[in-house]
Design a protein around this motif. Sequence first.
Motif, PDB file in Angstrom:
ATOM      1  N   ASN A 123      -5.761  -8.063   7.520  1.00  0.00           N
ATOM      2  CA  ASN A 123      -5.195  -7.699   8.821  1.00  0.00           C
ATOM      3  C   ASN A 123      -4.831  -6.221   8.929  1.00  0.00           C
ATOM      4  OD1 ASN A 123      -5.344 -10.280  10.055  1.00  0.00           O
ATOM      5  ND2 ASN A 123      -3.628 -10.931   8.779  1.00  0.00           N
ATOM      6  N   GLN A 124      -5.370  -5.403   8.040  1.00  0.00           N
ATOM      7  CA  GLN A 124      -5.208  -3.949   8.056  1.00  0.00           C
ATOM      8  C   GLN A 124      -3.755  -3.504   7.970  1.00  0.00           C
ATOM      9  OE1 GLN A 124      -7.435  -2.357  11.355  1.00  0.00           O
ATOM     10  NE2 GLN A 124      -9.190  -3.636  10.915  1.00  0.00           N
ATOM     11  N   LYS A 125      -2.988  -4.154   7.113  1.00  0.00           N
ATOM     12  CA  LYS A 125      -1.579  -3.803   6.937  1.00  0.00           C
ATOM     13  C   LYS A 125      -1.268  -3.655   5.457  1.00  0.00           C
ATOM     14  CE  LYS A 125      -0.224  -6.184  11.102  1.00  0.00           C
ATOM     15  NZ  LYS A 125       0.412  -7.331  11.702  1.00  0.00           N
ATOM     16  N   CYS A 126      -1.915  -2.705   4.808  1.00  0.00           N
ATOM     17  CA  CYS A 126      -1.682  -2.479   3.383  1.00  0.00           C
ATOM     18  C   CYS A 126      -1.621  -0.980   3.125  1.00  0.00           C
ATOM     19  CB  CYS A 126      -2.778  -3.120   2.539  1.00  0.00           C
ATOM     20  SG  CYS A 126      -2.458  -2.983   0.772  1.00  0.00           S
ATOM     21  N   ILE A 127      -0.416  -0.483   2.870  1.00  0.00           N
ATOM     22  CA  ILE A 127      -0.210   0.930   2.594  1.00  0.00           C
ATOM     23  C   ILE A 127       0.407   1.057   1.206  1.00  0.00           C
ATOM     24  CG2 ILE A 127       1.008   3.028   3.270  1.00  0.00           C
ATOM     25  CD1 ILE A 127       0.873   2.028   6.148  1.00  0.00           C
ATOM     26  N   LEU A 128      -0.187   1.926   0.383  1.00  0.00           N
ATOM     27  CA  LEU A 128       0.330   2.239  -0.949  1.00  0.00           C
ATOM     28  C   LEU A 128       0.818   3.678  -0.922  1.00  0.00           C
ATOM     29  CD1 LEU A 128      -2.665   0.779  -2.975  1.00  0.00           C
ATOM     30  CD2 LEU A 128      -0.555  -0.382  -2.379  1.00  0.00           C
ATOM     31  N   LYS A 129       1.977   3.934  -1.571  1.00  0.00           N
ATOM     32  CA  LYS A 129       2.580   5.264  -1.516  1.00  0.00           C
ATOM     33  C   LYS A 129       2.931   5.776  -2.907  1.00  0.00           C
ATOM     34  CE  LYS A 129       5.255   6.400   1.905  1.00  0.00           C
ATOM     35  NZ  LYS A 129       6.399   6.543   2.797  1.00  0.00           N
ATOM     36  N   SER A 130       2.879   7.094  -3.038  1.00  0.00           N
ATOM     37  CA  SER A 130       3.389   7.818  -4.194  1.00  0.00           C
ATOM     38  C   SER A 130       3.820   9.187  -3.689  1.00  0.00           C
ATOM     39  CB  SER A 130       2.332   7.959  -5.283  1.00  0.00           C
ATOM     40  OG  SER A 130       2.832   8.718  -6.363  1.00  0.00           O
ATOM     41  N   GLY A 131       5.110   9.357  -3.447  1.00  0.00           N
ATOM     42  CA  GLY A 131       5.597  10.604  -2.865  1.00  0.00           C
ATOM     43  C   GLY A 131       5.069  10.766  -1.450  1.00  0.00           C
ATOM     44  N   LYS A 132       4.412  11.902  -1.180  1.00  0.00           N
ATOM     45  CA  LYS A 132       3.835  12.142   0.150  1.00  0.00           C
ATOM     46  C   LYS A 132       2.411  11.603   0.271  1.00  0.00           C
ATOM     47  CE  LYS A 132       6.532  16.251   1.134  1.00  0.00           C
ATOM     48  NZ  LYS A 132       6.510  17.671   1.491  1.00  0.00           N
ATOM     49  N   PHE A 133       1.852  11.156  -0.836  1.00  0.00           N
ATOM     50  CA  PHE A 133       0.480  10.637  -0.833  1.00  0.00           C
ATOM     51  C   PHE A 133       0.486   9.170  -0.427  1.00  0.00           C
ATOM     52  CE2 PHE A 133      -3.151   8.757  -3.221  1.00  0.00           C
ATOM     53  CZ  PHE A 133      -4.170   9.379  -2.522  1.00  0.00           C
ATOM     54  N   GLU A 134      -0.337   8.817   0.559  1.00  0.00           N
ATOM     55  CA  GLU A 134      -0.442   7.439   1.033  1.00  0.00           C
ATOM     56  C   GLU A 134      -1.902   7.017   1.075  1.00  0.00           C
ATOM     57  OE1 GLU A 134       1.410   6.809   4.791  1.00  0.00           O
ATOM     58  OE2 GLU A 134       3.379   7.478   4.105  1.00  0.00           O
ATOM     59  N   VAL A 135      -2.126   5.749   0.754  1.00  0.00           N
ATOM     60  CA  VAL A 135      -3.453   5.159   0.809  1.00  0.00           C
ATOM     61  C   VAL A 135      -3.369   3.898   1.657  1.00  0.00           C
ATOM     62  CG1 VAL A 135      -5.279   4.064  -0.538  1.00  0.00           C
ATOM     63  CG2 VAL A 135      -4.126   6.061  -1.439  1.00  0.00           C
ATOM     64  N   ASN A 136      -4.255   3.779   2.633  1.00  0.00           N
ATOM     65  CA  ASN A 136      -4.341   2.596   3.478  1.00  0.00           C
ATOM     66  C   ASN A 136      -5.618   1.850   3.095  1.00  0.00           C
ATOM     67  OD1 ASN A 136      -4.131   0.703   5.486  1.00  0.00           O
ATOM     68  ND2 ASN A 136      -4.737   2.081   7.130  1.00  0.00           N
ATOM     69  N   ILE A 137      -5.495   0.556   2.765  1.00  0.00           N
ATOM     70  CA  ILE A 137      -6.649  -0.248   2.372  1.00  0.00           C
ATOM     71  C   ILE A 137      -6.806  -1.378   3.383  1.00  0.00           C
ATOM     72  CG2 ILE A 137      -7.654  -1.677   0.558  1.00  0.00           C
ATOM     73  CD1 ILE A 137      -5.904  -0.134  -1.427  1.00  0.00           C
ATOM     74  N   TYR A 138      -8.031  -1.540   3.906  1.00  0.00           N
ATOM     75  CA  TYR A 138      -8.292  -2.624   4.851  1.00  0.00           C
ATOM     76  C   TYR A 138      -9.734  -3.091   4.727  1.00  0.00           C
ATOM     77  CZ  TYR A 138     -10.083   1.234   7.732  1.00  0.00           C
ATOM     78  OH  TYR A 138     -10.754   2.332   8.191  1.00  0.00           O
ATOM     79  N   PHE A 149      -1.694  -4.479  -7.233  1.00  0.00           N
ATOM     80  CA  PHE A 149      -0.869  -5.100  -6.205  1.00  0.00           C
ATOM     81  C   PHE A 149      -1.530  -6.390  -5.742  1.00  0.00           C
ATOM     82  CE2 PHE A 149      -3.908  -2.344  -4.270  1.00  0.00           C
ATOM     83  CZ  PHE A 149      -4.317  -2.980  -3.114  1.00  0.00           C
ATOM     84  N   TYR A 150      -0.794  -7.175  -4.999  1.00  0.00           N
ATOM     85  CA  TYR A 150      -1.293  -8.418  -4.428  1.00  0.00           C
ATOM     86  C   TYR A 150      -1.436  -8.266  -2.931  1.00  0.00           C
ATOM     87  CZ  TYR A 150      -0.522 -10.883  -8.797  1.00  0.00           C
ATOM     88  OH  TYR A 150      -0.586 -11.299 -10.101  1.00  0.00           O
ATOM     89  N   THR A 151      -2.509  -8.820  -2.395  1.00  0.00           N
ATOM     90  CA  THR A 151      -2.682  -8.898  -0.948  1.00  0.00           C
ATOM     91  C   THR A 151      -2.553 -10.377  -0.555  1.00  0.00           C
ATOM     92  OG1 THR A 151      -4.129  -8.442   0.929  1.00  0.00           O
ATOM     93  CG2 THR A 151      -5.207  -9.021  -1.153  1.00  0.00           C
ATOM     94  N   GLN A 152      -1.916 -10.613   0.576  1.00  0.00           N
ATOM     95  CA  GLN A 152      -1.713 -11.966   1.053  1.00  0.00           C
ATOM     96  C   GLN A 152      -1.962 -11.996   2.553  1.00  0.00           C
ATOM     97  OE1 GLN A 152       2.246 -13.523   0.620  1.00  0.00           O
ATOM     98  NE2 GLN A 152       1.538 -15.630   0.735  1.00  0.00           N
TER      99      GLN A 152
END
Length: 146
Positions: free
Chosen positions: A49-64, A140-143
């Motif tokens: 459902n395009q709601k997966c964001i991973l963060k490390s400081g200012k760096f962000e990754v969106n996975i969908y 991580f886990y996606t659900q």
Amino acid sequence: MNRHTKVALMVAPFLILGGYIASDFYLEKQAEQTRVFKLVPFGHCDVINQKCILKSGKFEVNIYDKAGTTTVNSTFPLDSATLFLVDKSNQASAYPLGMIDNPYYWQSSTPLREQISVQGEKYKLRVIANIKGGQYIAEFYTQTVK
């Protein structure tokens, strides 16, 4: 003015320039050394459902995932990205992602949508994003909620 002072004034500009160049080489070498950073999920992760964001400081990754194509979108340009699908026996299948149009978007065809098609089922994923010697890793886990 004695001769030692004259020699010091003539040599000083060369020493300053040499020190500046040496420090630039040193900092460039430090920036290229491999460093590992951990990405953590920002809230609930739902790749379908395009709601997966991973963060490390200012760096962000969106996975969908859209129609069997898994996409990784990042806030900084990546050198490479790899997605791992992990089965129930903890065996990972690697899916190297290819750049779409620019180094911010990477994608690959994966069987992720078929494997987590049941609503409420959890599935383990891993991702590695490389940026100039820095590796950003996450497990991580996606659900799927809806």
